[in-house]
Scaffold this motif. Structure first.
Motif, PDB file in Angstrom:
ATOM      1  N   ARG A   1       2.263   6.726   0.264  1.00  0.00           N
ATOM      2  CA  ARG A   1       1.144   5.867  -0.146  1.00  0.00           C
ATOM      3  C   ARG A   1       1.163   5.678  -1.666  1.00  0.00           C
ATOM      4  O   ARG A   1       1.435   6.627  -2.418  1.00  0.00           O
TER       5      ARG A   1
ATOM      6  N   ARG B   1      -0.485   0.243  -7.369  1.00  0.00           N
ATOM      7  CA  ARG B   1      -0.374  -0.931  -6.502  1.00  0.00           C
ATOM      8  C   ARG B   1      -0.185  -2.196  -7.321  1.00  0.00           C
ATOM      9  O   ARG B   1      -0.845  -2.357  -8.345  1.00  0.00           O
TER      10      ARG B   1
ATOM     11  N   THR C   1       0.834  -1.214   0.000  1.00  0.00           N
ATOM     12  CA  THR C   1       0.000   0.000   0.000  1.00  0.00           C
ATOM     13  C   THR C   1       0.864   1.258   0.000  1.00  0.00           C
ATOM     14  O   THR C   1       0.363   2.349  -0.197  1.00  0.00           O
TER      15      THR C   1
END
Ligand SMILES: C[S@@+](CC[C@H](N)C(=O)[O-])C[C@H]1O[C@@H](n2cnc3c(N)ncnc32)[C@H](O)[C@@H]1O
Length: 324
Positions: free
Chosen positions: A313, A319, A281
């Protein structure tokens, strides 16, 4: 005085690695940064000066620190809100404030200079005061409660776990033999007498005992993982989380929480390949921790043990897919 990032009128605490911390957090997306250990507001002021697109939610479990932060940050108006809370309640506090997500978070762990320098807080082996050590003096057990009631084995385990104290067994035995204790000077004297001469050379013989007790009283290691995990979970967009730690026990926890969030899972046994991880993440902002410059270390001895780690992040499209 106008709001600003200088040392401030009360020199409550000199913020450590301030430029490096601000360089990381000033790039956070527009929104609010939560300073989970706002202290005297030094990092907070420097960040608000550099980043007009950010607001600050400041938490501290010490009411004195919040008073100093309120004074320091008064000139920033409604860009700042301050709250008396321990950072293990970070998620609840953000929910109650109607800010479930934040652009950044900062944890500057440990004690402030103001806490250490005030004898009546009981943190210092150099100053005589009540054996207290609570960051939040309104609740919880004191250092005196622990040294006067814990059994010898529990004391020795705590000294080793929280401060790598090599003389843990000797010190624990001396504490049990000399209690009850009421003051810091009494404890510092008994510990100094318990430590053999060669072990006294490097630093004050009671330094690690006081560190271990402070960590125990404030449950510092126990709550850190939960708080960091909550901080990371609450980041939005390309939000950032920065942590300053001051001893190896803290840094180990920071490193492990960050690596787990970055999708890295240590191998089950040395020599084996890493186990498949959960989805990342965040990305690590540098694999190694950063340390203060030589000049900062010589100007501020409390900076010497500092280590800075940070993560950013990952947005949904950054991701990794299907890696768990
Ligand atoms: C090193 S100082 C922070 C100094 C601050 N960055 C500044 O620039 O002035 C650490 C602060 O964290 C606070 N603190 C420590 N543990 C905490 C916790 N679990 N929750 C909230 N505050 C905490 C302490 O009371 C102290 O004021």
């Amino acid at each position: 005085m106008t709001a600003g990032s200088g040392p401030g009128p009360r020199a409550f605490h000199l913020p450590v690695m301030c430029r490096e911390v601000v360089d990381i957090l000033a790039e956070a997306p527009e929104g609010v940064v939560v300073d989970a250990t706002v202290g005297g507001g030094g990092h907070g002021a420097a960040l608000l000066d550099r980043a007009p697109h950010l607001g600050l939610i400041g938490l501290d479990r010490d009411p004195d620190a919040l008073g100093a932060a309120a004074e320091r940050l008064a000139g920033y108006g409604d860009r700042v809100s301050l709250h008396h809370a321990s950072f293990d309640a970070l998620g609840d506090v953000l929910d109650e404030l109607g800010h479930p997500q934040v652009s950044g978070c900062l944890f500057d762990l440990g004690v402030s200079s103001a806490q250490l320098d005030r004898a009546e807080r009981g943190f210092s082996y150099r100053l005589d005061g009540p054996l207290d050590m609570r960051m939040d003096p309104t609740s919880g057990v004191t250092a005196a409660d622990i040294v006067n009631h814990a059994d010898e084995r529990t004391l020795a385990v705590m000294l080793r776990r929280n401060a790598d104290e090599r003389q843990a067994r000797r010190i624990a035995a001396a504490i049990v033999a000399h209690r009850p204790f009421a003051t810091t000077a009494q404890l510092a004297r008994v510990v100094a007498e318990a430590v053999p001469a060669p072990a006294r050379r490097r630093s004050h013989p009671a330094r690690r005992t006081f560190q271990a007790l402070r960590i125990e009283v404030n449950r510092e290691l126990e709550i850190l993982e939960k708080a960091l995990t909550a901080g990371i979970d609450r980041l939005v967009g390309s939000g950032r989380c920065a942590v300053l730690s001051y001893h190896s026990g803290e840094d180990r926890i920071v490193k492990s929480v960050f690596r787990r969030a970055a999708g890295e899972v240590p191998p089950p046994r040395p020599g084996l390949p890493p186990a498949p991880g959960s989805k990342a993440t965040v990305r690590l902002m540098g694999r190694r921790s950063r340390t203060p410059s030589e000049s900062e270390m010589s100007a501020n001895h409390r900076a010497r043990s500092a280590r800075l780690r940070a993560v950013q992040r990952l947005s949904d499209d950054q991701r990794p897919q299907g890696d768990d």
